[in-house]
Design a protein around this motif. Structure first.
Motif, PDB file in Angstrom:
ATOM      1  N   PHE A 278       0.835  -1.201   0.000  1.00  0.00           N
ATOM      2  CA  PHE A 278       0.000   0.000   0.000  1.00  0.00           C
ATOM      3  C   PHE A 278       0.871   1.252   0.000  1.00  0.00           C
ATOM      4  O   PHE A 278       0.602   2.211  -0.734  1.00  0.00           O
ATOM      5  CB  PHE A 278      -0.930  -0.010   1.216  1.00  0.00           C
ATOM      6  CG  PHE A 278      -1.768   1.228   1.358  1.00  0.00           C
ATOM      7  CD1 PHE A 278      -2.834   1.472   0.508  1.00  0.00           C
ATOM      8  CD2 PHE A 278      -1.489   2.164   2.352  1.00  0.00           C
ATOM      9  CE1 PHE A 278      -3.608   2.619   0.638  1.00  0.00           C
ATOM     10  CE2 PHE A 278      -2.257   3.308   2.495  1.00  0.00           C
ATOM     11  CZ  PHE A 278      -3.316   3.538   1.634  1.00  0.00           C
ATOM     12  N   GLY A 279       1.915   1.250   0.834  1.00  0.00           N
ATOM     13  CA  GLY A 279       2.813   2.396   0.865  1.00  0.00           C
ATOM     14  C   GLY A 279       3.483   2.643  -0.471  1.00  0.00           C
ATOM     15  O   GLY A 279       3.607   3.796  -0.919  1.00  0.00           O
ATOM     16  N   ILE A 280       3.905   1.580  -1.124  1.00  0.00           N
ATOM     17  CA  ILE A 280       4.515   1.723  -2.450  1.00  0.00           C
ATOM     18  C   ILE A 280       3.503   2.262  -3.452  1.00  0.00           C
ATOM     19  O   ILE A 280       3.813   3.132  -4.281  1.00  0.00           O
ATOM     20  CB  ILE A 280       5.081   0.367  -2.911  1.00  0.00           C
ATOM     21  CG1 ILE A 280       6.297  -0.012  -2.066  1.00  0.00           C
ATOM     22  CG2 ILE A 280       5.451   0.400  -4.401  1.00  0.00           C
ATOM     23  CD1 ILE A 280       6.794  -1.418  -2.279  1.00  0.00           C
ATOM     24  N   LEU A 281       2.272   1.790  -3.360  1.00  0.00           N
ATOM     25  CA  LEU A 281       1.238   2.199  -4.311  1.00  0.00           C
ATOM     26  C   LEU A 281       0.783   3.638  -4.119  1.00  0.00           C
ATOM     27  O   LEU A 281       0.112   4.200  -4.994  1.00  0.00           O
ATOM     28  CB  LEU A 281       0.047   1.257  -4.226  1.00  0.00           C
ATOM     29  CG  LEU A 281       0.285  -0.158  -4.770  1.00  0.00           C
ATOM     30  CD1 LEU A 281      -0.923  -1.043  -4.512  1.00  0.00           C
ATOM     31  CD2 LEU A 281       0.588  -0.102  -6.265  1.00  0.00           C
ATOM     32  N   LEU A 282       1.131   4.255  -2.979  1.00  0.00           N
ATOM     33  CA  LEU A 282       0.837   5.675  -2.813  1.00  0.00           C
ATOM     34  C   LEU A 282       1.613   6.507  -3.833  1.00  0.00           C
ATOM     35  O   LEU A 282       1.229   7.638  -4.138  1.00  0.00           O
ATOM     36  CB  LEU A 282       1.186   6.128  -1.395  1.00  0.00           C
ATOM     37  CG  LEU A 282       0.280   5.613  -0.276  1.00  0.00           C
ATOM     38  CD1 LEU A 282       0.816   6.028   1.083  1.00  0.00           C
ATOM     39  CD2 LEU A 282      -1.160   6.095  -0.450  1.00  0.00           C
ATOM     40  N   SER A 283       2.688   5.959  -4.370  1.00  0.00           N
ATOM     41  CA  SER A 283       3.446   6.645  -5.429  1.00  0.00           C
ATOM     42  C   SER A 283       2.894   6.301  -6.811  1.00  0.00           C
ATOM     43  O   SER A 283       3.534   6.619  -7.824  1.00  0.00           O
ATOM     44  CB  SER A 283       4.927   6.248  -5.361  1.00  0.00           C
ATOM     45  OG  SER A 283       5.119   4.902  -5.793  1.00  0.00           O
ATOM     46  N   GLY A 284       1.729   5.677  -6.856  1.00  0.00           N
ATOM     47  CA  GLY A 284       1.229   5.095  -8.096  1.00  0.00           C
ATOM     48  C   GLY A 284       1.061   6.051  -9.248  1.00  0.00           C
ATOM     49  O   GLY A 284       1.396   5.720 -10.394  1.00  0.00           O
ATOM     50  N   ILE A 285       0.540   7.252  -8.992  1.00  0.00           N
ATOM     51  CA  ILE A 285       0.263   8.160 -10.106  1.00  0.00           C
ATOM     52  C   ILE A 285       1.558   8.624 -10.760  1.00  0.00           C
ATOM     53  O   ILE A 285       1.711   8.557 -11.989  1.00  0.00           O
ATOM     54  CB  ILE A 285      -0.586   9.351  -9.637  1.00  0.00           C
ATOM     55  CG1 ILE A 285      -2.005   8.874  -9.303  1.00  0.00           C
ATOM     56  CG2 ILE A 285      -0.638  10.438 -10.707  1.00  0.00           C
ATOM     57  CD1 ILE A 285      -2.944   9.961  -8.835  1.00  0.00           C
ATOM     58  N   ILE A 286       2.522   9.091  -9.962  1.00  0.00           N
ATOM     59  CA  ILE A 286       3.794   9.520 -10.552  1.00  0.00           C
ATOM     60  C   ILE A 286       4.506   8.328 -11.181  1.00  0.00           C
ATOM     61  O   ILE A 286       5.097   8.438 -12.258  1.00  0.00           O
ATOM     62  CB  ILE A 286       4.698  10.174  -9.501  1.00  0.00           C
ATOM     63  CG1 ILE A 286       3.981  11.325  -8.807  1.00  0.00           C
ATOM     64  CG2 ILE A 286       5.982  10.690 -10.155  1.00  0.00           C
ATOM     65  CD1 ILE A 286       4.823  12.031  -7.758  1.00  0.00           C
ATOM     66  N   SER A 287       4.455   7.181 -10.519  1.00  0.00           N
ATOM     67  CA  SER A 287       5.101   5.991 -11.078  1.00  0.00           C
ATOM     68  C   SER A 287       4.497   5.638 -12.429  1.00  0.00           C
ATOM     69  O   SER A 287       5.212   5.284 -13.375  1.00  0.00           O
ATOM     70  CB  SER A 287       4.959   4.812 -10.106  1.00  0.00           C
ATOM     71  OG  SER A 287       5.669   5.038  -8.911  1.00  0.00           O
TER      72      SER A 287
ATOM     73  N   MET B 116       6.792   8.921  -3.502  1.00  0.00           N
ATOM     74  CA  MET B 116       7.635   8.787  -4.681  1.00  0.00           C
ATOM     75  C   MET B 116       9.065   9.183  -4.365  1.00  0.00           C
ATOM     76  O   MET B 116      10.018   8.528  -4.793  1.00  0.00           O
ATOM     77  CB  MET B 116       7.081   9.669  -5.806  1.00  0.00           C
ATOM     78  CG  MET B 116       7.723   9.437  -7.177  1.00  0.00           C
ATOM     79  SD  MET B 116       7.227   7.881  -7.957  1.00  0.00           S
ATOM     80  CE  MET B 116       8.609   6.804  -7.580  1.00  0.00           C
ATOM     81  N   LEU B 117       9.250  10.255  -3.595  1.00  0.00           N
ATOM     82  CA  LEU B 117      10.593  10.684  -3.222  1.00  0.00           C
ATOM     83  C   LEU B 117      11.291   9.625  -2.377  1.00  0.00           C
ATOM     84  O   LEU B 117      12.504   9.405  -2.523  1.00  0.00           O
ATOM     85  CB  LEU B 117      10.530  12.010  -2.462  1.00  0.00           C
ATOM     86  CG  LEU B 117      10.236  13.257  -3.299  1.00  0.00           C
ATOM     87  CD1 LEU B 117      10.055  14.470  -2.393  1.00  0.00           C
ATOM     88  CD2 LEU B 117      11.346  13.520  -4.311  1.00  0.00           C
ATOM     89  N   ALA B 118      10.543   8.969  -1.483  1.00  0.00           N
ATOM     90  CA  ALA B 118      11.139   7.909  -0.661  1.00  0.00           C
ATOM     91  C   ALA B 118      11.644   6.767  -1.538  1.00  0.00           C
ATOM     92  O   ALA B 118      12.741   6.232  -1.327  1.00  0.00           O
ATOM     93  CB  ALA B 118      10.128   7.401   0.359  1.00  0.00           C
ATOM     94  N   ARG B 119      10.876   6.381  -2.536  1.00  0.00           N
ATOM     95  CA  ARG B 119      11.295   5.295  -3.421  1.00  0.00           C
ATOM     96  C   ARG B 119      12.472   5.724  -4.286  1.00  0.00           C
ATOM     97  O   ARG B 119      13.409   4.945  -4.494  1.00  0.00           O
ATOM     98  CB  ARG B 119      10.122   4.853  -4.300  1.00  0.00           C
ATOM     99  CG  ARG B 119       8.969   4.221  -3.536  1.00  0.00           C
ATOM    100  CD  ARG B 119       7.916   3.684  -4.505  1.00  0.00           C
ATOM    101  NE  ARG B 119       8.437   2.567  -5.269  1.00  0.00           N
ATOM    102  CZ  ARG B 119       8.032   2.264  -6.505  1.00  0.00           C
ATOM    103  NH1 ARG B 119       7.113   3.022  -7.122  1.00  0.00           N
ATOM    104  NH2 ARG B 119       8.540   1.223  -7.141  1.00  0.00           N
TER     105      ARG B 119
END
Length: 390
Positions: A174-183, A292-295
Motif C-alpha cells: 500500500f505504501g509503495i502504491l501511494l506513489s502510483g500516479i507519478i510511477s 515517490m521521493l522515498a522510493r
C-alpha cells in the motif's frame, strides 16, 4: 528565465558530444569486427595450408573469444540497448509530452542535464508561442475541467476498504502504491521498492530527474523535503489561503506583480473548494509525492530500504486517517495538481489534469499493465498494521 541562446549552445554541445561518443563506439566496433574477421581468415588459411600448430590454433580461437567478449559483453549490450531506447523515447515520444506537461512532463526525459535543457527550451518556446495566458476566464474554465475529471474518478469501480491485520504485507505494498500516479506517468515499476532496474543509465536518469524537478541532490535535502510534505505541504498552504480574508492578507511588500497574481489564484482556489473538501483533503497530493521521493531516494542509495519502508509506513497511516478510498486519493491528487498549476500560472493545467485522471483510471481499472490499486484495497480506518523492517 532561460537564456534561449545559451540553451541552444549547450544543447548543441550535448548533441555533438553524444554524436562523437556514438561514432567512437561504432568505429571501435568496426575495428573489432575487422580484427575478428582477419583472425578468422588467417586461422582458416593456416588450417587449409597445414601450417598452423595446435597451440597457434588455440591462441587464435582464444583471440576470437576475447573479441566476441568485447563486442557482446552483457554490460556493453545493456548500455547500448538502454542508449538506443533513450534516444528513441526522447526524440520520437517525449518531446511533445514534455511541452504539454510543463515541468512535471520533463520528468520522463532520459538524458543528462545538458540534454534536459533541450526539453526546457522546447517547453519555454511552446509556452511563449502557443500557450494562452492564464487569465481569470481560462482559470474558470480549468475549474470546469477539474470538475469533469473529479466526476470521472468518482465513477470508477473500487473494492471496499478492508482492515489490514498487524504485520499484513499489504501495508508495505500500500505504501509503495501511494506513489502510483507519478510511477505510472514515468513508467516506473510498482511491484517492489525499486522503481527501475539497477543499471547505471537508469540511476543517472533518476538522479537527474530528482535534481531537476525537486532541487534535491542528496540525503539531507531528500529527508527535509519528505518531512515538509508530511508535516506541512499543500495541506498547510491551502489552510492558510482558505482562512485568509483576502489575497492581500497573504502578500508581502517584497512580492512582485507575478507573485501577487499567484497568491490571488491560490486564494481563489482555496475559497472555491474549502467548504466542499477542506485543506486536509489535499493530503493525498502531499503523501503521493513524498512516497515517490522515498522510493527514488532508496533507489539512489540516499536512504536504506528500512528507512524508506519506515517513511512509507508513516505516510500510509496519514493517508488512511484522512482519506477513505483510492478514488478520494486520486481526487486529492487532482486538486493538489490543480492548485500547483494555478500557483505557477501554468496554462497547461488542462492536459496535466487529463494525464493524472487517466493514470488513476488505469490504476483502478486494470488497463494495460495497470490495476495495481484495485489489487490492493484501501485500508479500513485502523492505526495498527504493518511494522517496517529495520
Amino acid at each position: 528565465m532561460f537564456d534561449i541562446n545559451e540553451i541552444r549552445k549547450r544543447a548543441q554541445a550535448a548533441s555533438d558530444a553524444a554524436s562523437r561518443q556514438l561514432n567512437e563506439s561504432m568505429e571501435k566496433s568496426r575495428k573489432i569486427t575487422e580484427q575478428m574477421q582477419e583472425d578468422m581468415e588467417a586461422a582458416q588459411a593456416a588450417r587449409e595450408a597445414g601450417q598452423q600448430q595446435d597451440a597457434e590454433q588455440a591462441a587464435a580461437q582464444q583471440r576470437q573469444v576475447e573479441i566476441l567478449g568485447q563486442m557482446f559483453s552483457p554490460d556493453v549490450m545493456a548500455q547500448m540497448a538502454a542508449t538506443e531506447e533513450m534516444i528513441q523515447k526522447a526524440v520520437d515520444e517525449k518531446v511533445a509530452e514534455a511541452a504539454a506537461l510543463g515541468v512535471e512532463g520533463m520528468m520522463n526525459q532520459f538524458f543528462g542535464d545538458d540534454t534536459a535543457l533541450v526539453a526546457a527550451a522546447l517547453e519555454t518556446l511552446a509556452m511563449e508561442e502557443e500557450d494562452p495566458e492564464l487569465d481569470q476566464a481560462l482559470e474558470e474554465e480549468l475549474y470546469r475541467i477539474l470538475e469533469e475529471k473529479l466526476a470521472q474518478i468518482d465513477r470508477l469501480p473500487e473494492p471496499e476498504p478492508i482492515v489490514y491485520p498487524k504485520g499484513d504485507p499489504r501495508w508495505e505494498q500500500f505504501g509503495i502504491l501511494l506513489s502510483g500516479i507519478i510511477s505510472h506517468l514515468n513508467d516506473h515499476r510498482l511491484d517492489g521498492m525499486d522503481v527501475e532496474e539497477h543499471i547505471p543509465v537508469m540511476e543517472q536518469q533518476i538522479a537527474s530527474l530528482v535534481r531537476r524537478s525537486w532541487g534535491i541532490s542528496g540525503r539531507g535535502e531528500l529527508l527535509d523535503t519528505i518531512r515538509y510534505l508530511a508535516e506541512e505541504g499543500y495541506v498547510l498552504r491551502c489552510r492558510l489561503y482558505g482562512e485568509a480574508s483576502s489575497p492581500e492578507a497573504l502578500m508581502e511588500e517584497s512580492d512582485d506583480e507575478e507573485e501577487c497574481a499567484s497568491v490571488c489564484r491560490g486564494w481563489r482556489f482555496a475559497q472555491w473548494y474549502k467548504l466542499r473538501f477542506g485543506p486536509e483533503f489535499l493530503v493525498g497530493w502531499d503523501v503521493g509525492r513524498a512516497a515517490m521521493l522515498a522510493r527514488w531516494g532508496c533507489f539512489l542509495g540516499w536512504i536504506t530500504e528500512g528507512e524508506a519502508l519506515g517513511i512509507l509506513w508513516e505516510l500510509s497511516q496519514k493517508a488512511a486517517e484522512e482519506l477513505h478510498s483510492w478514488r478520494e486519493f486520486a481526487e486529492s491528487y487532482l486538486l493538489g495538481g490543480m492548485m500547483w498549476k494555478l500557483l505557477c500560472g501554468d496554462s497547461s493545467a488542462e492536459s496535466y489534469l487529463g494525464f493524472l485522471a487517466d493514470a488513476a483510471t488505469d490504476l483502478l481499472t486494470g488497463k494495460g499493465d495497470g490495476g495495481q490499486w484495485r489489487g490492493c484495497p484501501w485500508p479500513a480506518p485502523r492505526k495498527i498494521g504493518f511494522q517496517p523492517r529495520g
